[in-house]
Design a protein around this motif. Structure first.
Motif, PDB file in Angstrom:
ATOM      1  N   VAL A 290       0.859  -1.187   0.000  1.00 23.71           N
ATOM      2  CA  VAL A 290       0.000   0.000   0.000  1.00 23.71           C
ATOM      3  C   VAL A 290       0.894   1.236   0.000  1.00 23.71           C
ATOM      4  N   THR A 291       0.618   2.198  -0.884  1.00 27.26           N
ATOM      5  CA  THR A 291       1.375   3.459  -0.875  1.00 27.26           C
ATOM      6  C   THR A 291       0.413   4.649  -0.832  1.00 27.26           C
ATOM      7  N   GLY A 292       0.987   5.814  -0.569  1.00 25.74           N
ATOM      8  CA  GLY A 292       0.200   7.049  -0.548  1.00 25.74           C
ATOM      9  C   GLY A 292       0.256   7.774  -1.878  1.00 25.74           C
ATOM     10  N   GLU A 293       0.673   7.093  -2.926  1.00 22.44           N
ATOM     11  CA  GLU A 293       0.801   7.762  -4.226  1.00 22.44           C
ATOM     12  C   GLU A 293      -0.537   8.303  -4.721  1.00 22.44           C
ATOM     13  N   ASN A 294      -0.399   9.368  -5.499  1.00 25.67           N
ATOM     14  CA  ASN A 294      -1.567  10.109  -5.941  1.00 25.67           C
ATOM     15  C   ASN A 294      -1.278  10.623  -7.340  1.00 25.67           C
ATOM     16  N   LEU A 295      -2.191  10.392  -8.227  1.00 29.57           N
ATOM     17  CA  LEU A 295      -1.937  10.710  -9.635  1.00 29.57           C
ATOM     18  C   LEU A 295      -1.669  12.211  -9.847  1.00 29.57           C
ATOM     19  N   GLY A 296      -0.486  12.469 -10.411  1.00 29.67           N
ATOM     20  CA  GLY A 296      -0.172  13.837 -10.810  1.00 29.67           C
ATOM     21  C   GLY A 296       0.145  14.808  -9.702  1.00 29.67           C
ATOM     22  N   GLN A 297       0.222  14.303  -8.430  1.00 31.77           N
ATOM     23  CA  GLN A 297       0.463  15.245  -7.331  1.00 31.77           C
ATOM     24  C   GLN A 297       1.863  15.845  -7.419  1.00 31.77           C
TER      25      GLN A 297
END
Ligand code: ATP
Ligand code: MG
Length: 405
Positions: A290-297
């Motif tokens: 699980v990661t905290g990645e976020n599209l385009g942030q």
């Protein structure tokens, strides 16, 4: 003198898993998690009853504490603190009036409704008659009006064999699924805003979690590590995290930076994190990452870069925040209690050795070419050997908690 009265926390869970074929298993896990939540509260006892769970406590103080903790148990949707009376209409009425008046003073509702039910049909009054009788006394004592369709205050009465439970109002619990019913995953936890929220959301869907944190001393200070541990403890208060494994990452980061062009550095760090996380996940019997990645942030979190990063992982990579706007993530971070820690001003390891213009469309073959200059298996083995595991035990919770719906 007020006589200490035993209390019951009436806990409600979602309809959703009531209906599923897994109901028995889900309820078993929920009860276990609830027992864990109230552990240490003297005299607390969890009693499954049909369609709900009662938690018995000896007095008011224990009731506040138990309710606050139960408000953090995933799978529950709401809790109410109920007074326990004899199965006697006058006792029930007195308790209901007192509770409704208390709620009127703290929450200022203008309307109410009494919802009564009898699990013991021998009780000499029909549910409707109980509601009418009690409702009349509440109107007389408080001046509140009745609204049967959209009441601002619900007064609940449940009459059992030789006792009755009376409550007014309910506090929101987070909903979701009981932690553990969906298996186990490994959370890549940094000191930022996003990854703790991502972990909370994953736990809310029933995943038990361990975390991994990549630490790069001396460039990243001990305060950053402490911050991650604090975030871990805050997640543990939701039973959302069991442990944090700290990996020394400095030397690996240096070798990766030298192996490839500067614009590829972040993707190379992330790919190595995936591999090391997979190795730790093997040890923890975790089935996903699980990661905290976020599209385009940030420039490195494009869909192409996510593809290049994910290609290094053996497990599914869950990104609960992938479509979130930052304001929504921040709002959730505040509500779950991690925000103030996350914004403490310490560096994280990916701001270390980072180029000014990171690649936004990294290709796997370019990453592989750079990595071929390293002994990847040895990097993983060294990282795992250096791992330090911190077990998290939630500290006893006190005080008011944020309400989450
Ligand atoms: P966060 O707020 O969670 O730090 P972010 O928006 O800063 O996320 P990045 O720094 O690019 O984004 O990191 C993306 C994700 O990679 C993080 O959410 C986290 O899951 C993982 N990650 C980054 N750095 C670390 C680290 N030092 N240890 C563990 N995981 C990390
Ligand atoms: Mg970060």
């Amino acid at each position: 003198m007020t006589r200490p009265m035993s209390r019951v926390i009436v806990c409600r869970f979602g309809e959703l898993f009531l209906k599923s074929g897994n109901r028995r298993r889900f309820e078993g896990v929920l009860h276990k998690n609830m027992r864990r939540a109230v552990a240490g509260i003297e005299g607390a006892r969890v009693e499954p009853v049909h369609g709900r769970v009662f938690v018995h406590v000896p007095d008011d103080e224990a009731a506040w504490e138990a309710a606050a903790r139960l408000q953090r148990v995933f799978g529950l949707v709401s809790v109410s603190i109920a007074a326990v009376t004899g199965a006697d209409l006058e006792q029930i009425t007195a308790a209901a009036v007192a509770l409704a008046d208390h709620e009127r003073q703290i929450a200022h509702p203008t309307s109410f409704k009494v919802e009564a039910r009898r699990t013991d049909k021998r009780f000499p009054h029909l549910s409707l008659d109980i509601a009418r009788h009690v409702g009349g006394h509440i109107i007389a004592a408080t001046g509140l009006g009745v609204d049967v369709h959209h009441p601002q205050l619900r007064v609940g009465i449940e009459v059992a064999k030789d006792r009755a439970f009376v409550y007014a109002g309910a506090r929101a619990a987070p909903g979701g699924l009981p932690v553990g019913v969906s298996g186990r995953a490994l959370l890549l936890l940094s000191g930022g805003i996003d990854s703790p929220v991502a972990g909370w959301l994953a736990a809310k869907r029933g995943l038990a979690l361990d975390a991994i944190y990549f630490h790069s001393p001396p460039y990243i200070g001990e305060k950053s590590r402490d911050k991650v541990v604090t975030l871990g403890r805050q997640l543990a208060e939701w039973q959302a995290l069991d442990s944090i494994t700290v990996i020394g990452f400095t030397e690996t980061q240096k070798r990766l930076r030298e192996a490839g062009p500067p614009e590829l550095a972040v993707v190379l760090y992330r790919r190595m994190m995936m591999r090391i996380a997979d190795a730790i996940a093997d040890e923890r019997h975790a089935d996903g990452l699980v990661t905290g990645e976020n599209l385009g942030q940030v420039a490195s979190q494009t869909i192409q870069n996510m593809t290049a990063i994910e290609a290094a992982a053996r497990r599914v990579v869950l990104r609960p925040l992938v479509t979130y706007d930052k304001v929504d993530t921040v709002a959730l971070a505040r509500r779950i209690g991690t925000y103030d820690t996350s914004v403490l001003p310490f560096d994280d390891c990916c701001s270390l050795f980072v180029p000014r213009h990171p690649a936004t469309a990294a290709r796997v073959q370019d990453a592989e070419r750079a990595e071929s200059k390293l002994d990847v298996a040895a990097e993983i083995a060294t990282a795992v050997a250096s791992a330090e595991r911190i077990l998290l035990t939630p500290k006893t919770q006190t005080g008011a908690l944020p309400v989450v719906d």
